[in-house]
Design a protein around this motif. Sequence first.
Motif, PDB file in Angstrom:
ATOM      1  N   LEU A  62       3.028  -1.316  -1.356  1.00  0.00           N
ATOM      2  CA  LEU A  62       2.717  -0.958   0.033  1.00  0.00           C
ATOM      3  C   LEU A  62       1.691   0.170   0.073  1.00  0.00           C
ATOM      4  O   LEU A  62       0.714   0.115   0.837  1.00  0.00           O
ATOM      5  CB  LEU A  62       3.993  -0.539   0.768  1.00  0.00           C
ATOM      6  CG  LEU A  62       5.074  -1.615   0.904  1.00  0.00           C
ATOM      7  CD1 LEU A  62       6.346  -1.026   1.493  1.00  0.00           C
ATOM      8  CD2 LEU A  62       4.579  -2.768   1.779  1.00  0.00           C
ATOM      9  N   LEU A  63       1.906   1.190  -0.738  1.00  0.00           N
ATOM     10  CA  LEU A  63       0.935   2.283  -0.844  1.00  0.00           C
ATOM     11  C   LEU A  63      -0.419   1.763  -1.304  1.00  0.00           C
ATOM     12  O   LEU A  63      -1.472   2.161  -0.781  1.00  0.00           O
ATOM     13  CB  LEU A  63       1.447   3.340  -1.824  1.00  0.00           C
ATOM     14  CG  LEU A  63       2.538   4.293  -1.326  1.00  0.00           C
ATOM     15  CD1 LEU A  63       3.276   4.910  -2.499  1.00  0.00           C
ATOM     16  CD2 LEU A  63       1.938   5.378  -0.448  1.00  0.00           C
ATOM     17  N   PHE A  64      -0.406   0.869  -2.273  1.00  0.00           N
ATOM     18  CA  PHE A  64      -1.654   0.309  -2.814  1.00  0.00           C
ATOM     19  C   PHE A  64      -2.408  -0.447  -1.727  1.00  0.00           C
ATOM     20  O   PHE A  64      -3.628  -0.289  -1.576  1.00  0.00           O
ATOM     21  CB  PHE A  64      -1.351  -0.613  -3.989  1.00  0.00           C
ATOM     22  CG  PHE A  64      -2.578  -1.229  -4.602  1.00  0.00           C
ATOM     23  CD1 PHE A  64      -3.243  -0.591  -5.631  1.00  0.00           C
ATOM     24  CD2 PHE A  64      -3.087  -2.428  -4.123  1.00  0.00           C
ATOM     25  CE1 PHE A  64      -4.399  -1.138  -6.184  1.00  0.00           C
ATOM     26  CE2 PHE A  64      -4.239  -2.987  -4.660  1.00  0.00           C
ATOM     27  CZ  PHE A  64      -4.893  -2.339  -5.697  1.00  0.00           C
ATOM     28  N   ALA A  65      -1.688  -1.285  -0.976  1.00  0.00           N
ATOM     29  CA  ALA A  65      -2.340  -2.111   0.043  1.00  0.00           C
ATOM     30  C   ALA A  65      -2.982  -1.255   1.124  1.00  0.00           C
ATOM     31  O   ALA A  65      -4.114  -1.515   1.566  1.00  0.00           O
ATOM     32  CB  ALA A  65      -1.321  -3.068   0.656  1.00  0.00           C
ATOM     33  N   VAL A  66      -2.285  -0.215   1.567  1.00  0.00           N
ATOM     34  CA  VAL A  66      -2.837   0.661   2.597  1.00  0.00           C
ATOM     35  C   VAL A  66      -4.050   1.411   2.060  1.00  0.00           C
ATOM     36  O   VAL A  66      -5.070   1.564   2.756  1.00  0.00           O
ATOM     37  CB  VAL A  66      -1.752   1.645   3.100  1.00  0.00           C
ATOM     38  CG1 VAL A  66      -2.366   2.718   3.990  1.00  0.00           C
ATOM     39  CG2 VAL A  66      -0.672   0.879   3.865  1.00  0.00           C
ATOM     40  N   LEU A  96      13.139  -8.231   6.169  1.00  0.00           N
ATOM     41  CA  LEU A  96      11.803  -7.967   5.651  1.00  0.00           C
ATOM     42  C   LEU A  96      11.623  -8.575   4.260  1.00  0.00           C
ATOM     43  O   LEU A  96      10.566  -9.136   3.941  1.00  0.00           O
ATOM     44  CB  LEU A  96      11.541  -6.461   5.604  1.00  0.00           C
ATOM     45  CG  LEU A  96      11.488  -5.738   6.949  1.00  0.00           C
ATOM     46  CD1 LEU A  96      11.379  -4.236   6.745  1.00  0.00           C
ATOM     47  CD2 LEU A  96      10.321  -6.246   7.800  1.00  0.00           C
ATOM     48  N   ARG A  97      12.648  -8.466   3.436  1.00  0.00           N
ATOM     49  CA  ARG A  97      12.594  -9.075   2.106  1.00  0.00           C
ATOM     50  C   ARG A  97      12.467 -10.594   2.228  1.00  0.00           C
ATOM     51  O   ARG A  97      11.699 -11.223   1.483  1.00  0.00           O
ATOM     52  CB  ARG A  97      13.858  -8.698   1.319  1.00  0.00           C
ATOM     53  CG  ARG A  97      13.982  -9.389  -0.031  1.00  0.00           C
ATOM     54  CD  ARG A  97      12.969  -8.868  -1.052  1.00  0.00           C
ATOM     55  NE  ARG A  97      12.954  -9.710  -2.241  1.00  0.00           N
ATOM     56  CZ  ARG A  97      12.377  -9.383  -3.384  1.00  0.00           C
ATOM     57  NH1 ARG A  97      11.761  -8.221  -3.495  1.00  0.00           N
ATOM     58  NH2 ARG A  97      12.390 -10.198  -4.418  1.00  0.00           N
ATOM     59  N   LEU A 119       8.400  -7.549  -5.754  1.00  0.00           N
ATOM     60  CA  LEU A 119       8.201  -7.430  -4.312  1.00  0.00           C
ATOM     61  C   LEU A 119       9.110  -6.330  -3.754  1.00  0.00           C
ATOM     62  O   LEU A 119      10.207  -6.109  -4.265  1.00  0.00           O
ATOM     63  CB  LEU A 119       8.493  -8.762  -3.618  1.00  0.00           C
ATOM     64  CG  LEU A 119       7.527  -9.907  -3.920  1.00  0.00           C
ATOM     65  CD1 LEU A 119       7.987 -11.176  -3.223  1.00  0.00           C
ATOM     66  CD2 LEU A 119       6.106  -9.556  -3.486  1.00  0.00           C
ATOM     67  N   PRO A 120       8.686  -5.640  -2.701  1.00  0.00           N
ATOM     68  CA  PRO A 120       9.499  -4.548  -2.139  1.00  0.00           C
ATOM     69  C   PRO A 120      10.808  -5.023  -1.506  1.00  0.00           C
ATOM     70  O   PRO A 120      11.029  -6.220  -1.320  1.00  0.00           O
ATOM     71  CB  PRO A 120       8.573  -3.955  -1.064  1.00  0.00           C
ATOM     72  CG  PRO A 120       7.199  -4.391  -1.421  1.00  0.00           C
ATOM     73  CD  PRO A 120       7.363  -5.740  -2.076  1.00  0.00           C
TER      74      PRO A 120
END
Length: 735
Positions: free
Chosen positions: A437-441, A604-605, A637-638
Motif C-alpha cells: 500500500l505504501l509502495f503504490a501510493v 477488503l481482503r 496481499l494485505p
Amino acid sequence: MASRAQAFRDWATAEQLTITGPIDQLKDKRIVVDAEDFLENILTSQATREPLLPALGGLPFALRKHLDTYLAKFQEVNITLTFVFNGLDLACRDRQTISRESKQAARSLDEAWSLYSQSRADEAVAEFGKSCTYRTYPILRWLQSYLQREGVRIQTAPYSAAAQVVSLDRENFGDAIAGSSSCLLFGASRVITAFDFESQSFSWVERSKCLAKLAMNEDQFIDFCLLSGLTILALPTELENVPNPIQGARELAGRAGSMGFAAYATLNKEFMELFKKARTAVKHSVIITGSGEVTLTKNDTAAGDMHDVIGQRLPDEIYYYLSRGVVGSRVLNWRTRGELFEIAPLDGGSSSAYQQLVTQKLAPLRTRTMALINPMLHRYYQKKDVDLIAWHNESSKQALGVPDASSPLQSANRWRVRNATLTKASDAKFDIKEEPLLFAVALLSDENTAQETVTEKIGDTATQELRSPDELISNTVLRFLEDRGYINNNHTLSAWGKALKSAFDQAEQNGYLAAAGRKEAEEAIFMAFELHKLDVLNTSQMFPSDKYLGAPMRGSETDRAYTLLLSRIACLGSFHHKEIGFTGPLSRHLLGYQQMTSAVRASLRDLLEVHALSMLGSGAVSRELSPSDYSTLGCNLPFVQDCDLGLSLVVKSFLDELSNDSSKRSDITRWFNHAYDVPGDLEKAWKMWDAINAGIQAADSAIVNNDTKTTFKNADEWLAQKLQQANPANTNGSA
C-alpha cells in the motif's frame, strides 16, 4: 464449540484404537497434513490452548511460537510436510447446520460474558474456552500465508481437505497422512493423530482395527463416521442430548447392515437428505490432480446431478488458483451457494450497529466483489443472484443484485505495470511485498510516473504479460486501490489517495512506521479511512450498555467519548504480548467494535483476492508462472492478519485511569502480566493516532466533513493534555 478432532482422539483412546511408535519411524518421510485439524489441535489441546481467544479476537498470542517449534522439530527428523486446507463447503454443510453451530457458540459466549460480569473469572475462562474453534477462517488464512512464507508446501482442496489428503497419499505424493477421522472416512488405511516430540513418539489409528473393534463392514463404518458428528456431517439433533452420541451412532450404523436406510427412519427428514448427500460426496469425492484437473474419484459411476450433492461446479482455472492460495473460499462459497450467510460475531451480535454494518453498509462492497469474477464463471452464475441472510433474522432474505452490479473490469485491465515503471518508486525505499500500500501510493505520487502506469492492452503481444511476483502483487493492489476510490481514472491519487498519503507521510515522520512495522502501520491507517467511509469511526455509543460491559467509565462525558475514540483506533494495531495465554481485563464493548473492524478487514481482503483472481483470468498474466508464484501472490496481499483486542484494552485502561482522581489511579502495567512493554505499546498507539489524525485533517472537506475534523482535532488536544498531566516532561503526547 467442541473440537471434532479432539472428540475423535478421545474416542479412539477410550476404545484402545490408538497405536504409538517412535518418531524415528518417520525420519526422511513425507507427511501430508490436514491443516484445519492441525490448527484445531493447537487451539484445543490442553498444552497449547488459549481459552480467552474468543474474548480477544485475532490470533492466539503463542501461535507463531507453537508453529515454529513444530516446524523445527519436523525438520530435525527431516520430515517434509505438505499442509492441505479445506476448500469450498460440501452441499451437506447447509445453512441450517451452520446456523445451529453459530447459535450454540453464541449462547456459550453470552454465558461466558455473564460469568465475567459476575466476577466468576475461572468459570468465565472455562466457558470462553469452549468456543476456541468458532470463526477461525481468518486464522486459517493467516496460517496458510505464514506456512508459505516459511517455505512449507501448501495446497487448498477443491472441497474437503481430508479427501485431497487421501488422494495425495494414494498418488504416492506422501508416505503418511496426519489428520482426523475424516481421513478414515474418505478411505485412508491409517492416519496419524498426534505428534509428541517430548517423548519422541507419534500416534496413529488404523482403519482395519476400527472395523474390527466396531464389528462393522466398510459401509457401516462410513455410516458411523457420518452419524457420529466427528467428520463432515454435523451430529443429528436426535443424538445431541443422548448421554453418549457416539455410542448412539454406533448402534444406528450397526443396524444399518441388514436394514439399510430403514435403520435411520427415526431421524428427521432434513438430516436424512444431508446424510444422503454426504454419503455420495464420500463415494465420489472431488480432488485436484497434479496437472490441475478437478475430478471425481469415481467419475465413471457418478450420477448426472452431482452438483446437488457436492455443490455447483466452478471452472477448473478457479479451483487451481484456490489450490495455490491466491483466493480463499469465502466469496466462492457465496457464489456456489447463491447465499451469503452472516453468522454471529464473537461478541454475540446484539448490537444494531454491527447488524447494520454487515447487512447494509458492507453489502455494496461484497456485491461488487462477487460481480468482479462474473466474467470467469459459467452463464448459470452470471444470471444467478446471491441472497444475504443474517443470523439475527434468518427469515429475511436480501437480494444483492450481483448480476446487475457494475464490474470494474474495464478500468482494472488498464493496470499492466511492468518492473521498469515500478522501479521509479525505488527511491521511496518501500518493499512491494512487505508494504504494497505504501509502495503504490509512493509510485503514484509523481504524476509523470502515474501516467506511465496507464497501460492499455495493444493486441495480444506477450510483451505486456505480467510475470514477476512484484508485478503481480503491485498490479493487484493498484487495481484494488482504484476500486476503493484512492486512485483516479487517470491513475493519479484522488482526494482519498492524497489524504492517505498525508497519513503515511506523518507515520514516516513521527516514527510510527518504524515502531509498528511498515505492514502493520499501512494496514492500520488504511483501515481507519475505510471505517470512516462506513461512518463507524466515531464516538457514538454503538453497543447496549446493559449487556456490553467494559466501555470507558472514568471522567466527564468528554473524557469517556475521546477515550472511546482512541480505544477504537487502537483496535487496528497489535499488542506485544508474551507467547502465552492472555491474562488481564476484558471488554465486551471493545470486542464488539473489534468485530466490526474484523468484518471490514475480511471484506477488503476478499476484494483484493478477487482482483488477483480477475487479473489472472483476464489474460494480463503469463501462463508460464510456477505454482509458487501464485502462492507468493496470495500470501503477500494485505489484510491477511486480524488484529486482537490487546492494544485497545491497554489504551482504554490507561486513559480511563488518567481521567480518574489522581489519588485513586492504578498502575495499569500490573493488569497486563504478560505484556512485553506497555509504555512502548502506548507510545506506538499515540503515533498511530497522530498519523490517522493527520490524514483526517489533510482530507478535502468533500470527503471528510468539518465536524469530523473538529472531533479529531479536539480529541488530539485532549490527548496531549492528558499525557502532559501524566508526564510533565512530555511536551507533545501526539508525536
